[in-house]
Write an enzyme that holds these catalytic residues in place. Structure first.
Site, PDB file in Angstrom:
ATOM      1  N   HIS A  54       4.029   0.304   2.315  1.00  0.00           N
ATOM      2  CA  HIS A  54       4.724  -1.023   2.752  1.00  0.00           C
ATOM      3  C   HIS A  54       5.329  -2.326   1.537  1.00  0.00           C
ATOM      4  O   HIS A  54       3.672  -2.555   1.332  1.00  0.00           O
ATOM      5  CB  HIS A  54       4.138  -0.923   4.172  1.00  0.00           C
ATOM      6  CG  HIS A  54       3.863  -0.157   5.309  1.00  0.00           C
ATOM      7  ND1 HIS A  54       3.016   0.477   5.480  1.00  0.00           N
ATOM      8  CD2 HIS A  54       5.104   0.462   5.877  1.00  0.00           C
ATOM      9  CE1 HIS A  54       3.540   1.451   6.049  1.00  0.00           C
ATOM     10  NE2 HIS A  54       4.544   0.749   6.882  1.00  0.00           N
ATOM     11  N   ASP A 108       7.885   2.213   2.491  1.00  0.00           N
ATOM     12  CA  ASP A 108       8.687   2.012   3.414  1.00  0.00           C
ATOM     13  C   ASP A 108       9.011   0.626   3.703  1.00  0.00           C
ATOM     14  O   ASP A 108       8.462  -0.205   3.584  1.00  0.00           O
ATOM     15  CB  ASP A 108       8.143   2.959   4.420  1.00  0.00           C
ATOM     16  CG  ASP A 108       7.868   4.114   4.839  1.00  0.00           C
ATOM     17  OD1 ASP A 108       8.183   5.070   3.988  1.00  0.00           O
ATOM     18  OD2 ASP A 108       8.113   4.715   5.382  1.00  0.00           O
TER      19      ASP A 108
HETATM   20 ZN   LIG Z   1       8.996   1.486   9.146  1.00  0.00          ZN
END
Ligand SMILES: [Zn+2]
Length: 234
Positions: free
Chosen positions: A198, A54
């Site tokens: 992430h 992400d």
């Molecule tokens: Zn995000």
């Protein structure tokens, strides 16, 4: 009268509390929304798993692509249109490396109390940026912070867009170390899982360092890594 007034206030407060808690759970639910198709994992006996990354693209993109190339593993990148427009060369390099691109809104805002116009702009401007980067595959959508309520799901449903959440989120602890992240990902992955990491901002170095172990351990268990489209399409 004063007593019943007090009881009425108390009942009112409880109702407000329940609606608030219920509303929050609805907004944040990983496997449910009010309209449109939503996927948090796929029901399958096959040992397939999708790695999803992400945010961004950030300046970490070349490093991320190197790690994935060394492992020969496909990933699905949920990117922000604003970041693509700021660093188009990074988005293009993700496309050229053969990975899948997904829509993660333009500005990474919480898509909860927003107007239909804002929803349209956040989604469409990001699609435009993704296409401008040269990506030709299908584009699924992932809401920032996993948050959605009504206009967003309605818009996505009206435009035949699949919302993709996740069922494995090993790096949500902001200071998690690579070994802990990898361990949790491997432990929680089931056939058809969607792993969220992430690797662009924040604790990105630890999350990126966890990927080789996640991939090697799951492959040793017989898992095959696929893109989100492959996962939900087959
Ligand atoms: Zn995000």
């Amino acid at each position: 009268m004063r007593r019943s007034g007090w009881i009425g206030t108390a009942v009112g407060l409880v109702v407000v509390l329940l609606v608030t808690v219920g509303g929050y759970q609805l907004i944040s639910a990983r496997s449910y929304q009010l309209a449109g198709e939503l996927v948090d994992r796929v029901d399958t006996p096959q040992k397939v798993v999708a790695l999803t990354l992400d945010d961004g693209p950030s300046d970490r993109t070349p490093e991320v692509l190197r790690v994935l190339a060394d492992l020969d593993v496909p990933a699905t990148f949920y990117l922000n249109g604003r970041d693509i427009d700021a660093r188009p060369e990074h988005a293009r390099s993700i496309v050229e490396a053969g990975h899948e691109l997904g829509n993660h809104t333009y500005t990474h805002r919480r898509m909860v109390f927003v107007s239909p116009g804002v929803v349209r702009e956040e989604v469409e401007k990001t699609d435009t940026a993704i296409r401008a980067a040269g990506y030709q595959g299908s584009i699924t959508f992932r809401p920032p912070y996993g948050k959605k309520l009504w206009f967003l799901p309605k818009y996505l449903s009206d435009h035949d867009r699949t919302t993709v959440m996740w069922d494995v989120e090993p790096d949500s602890g902001v200071t998690a170390k690579a070994a802990t992240i990898a361990e949790q990902a491997v432990r929680e992955t089931r056939p058809g899982s969607v792993i969220l990491l992430h690797v662009m901002y924040g604790n990105a170095a630890e999350s990126l360092a966890a990927i080789p172990r996640i991939v090697e351990d799951l492959r040793a268990q017989g898992y095959r890594f696929v893109t989100v489209s492959e996962l939900i399409g087959g």
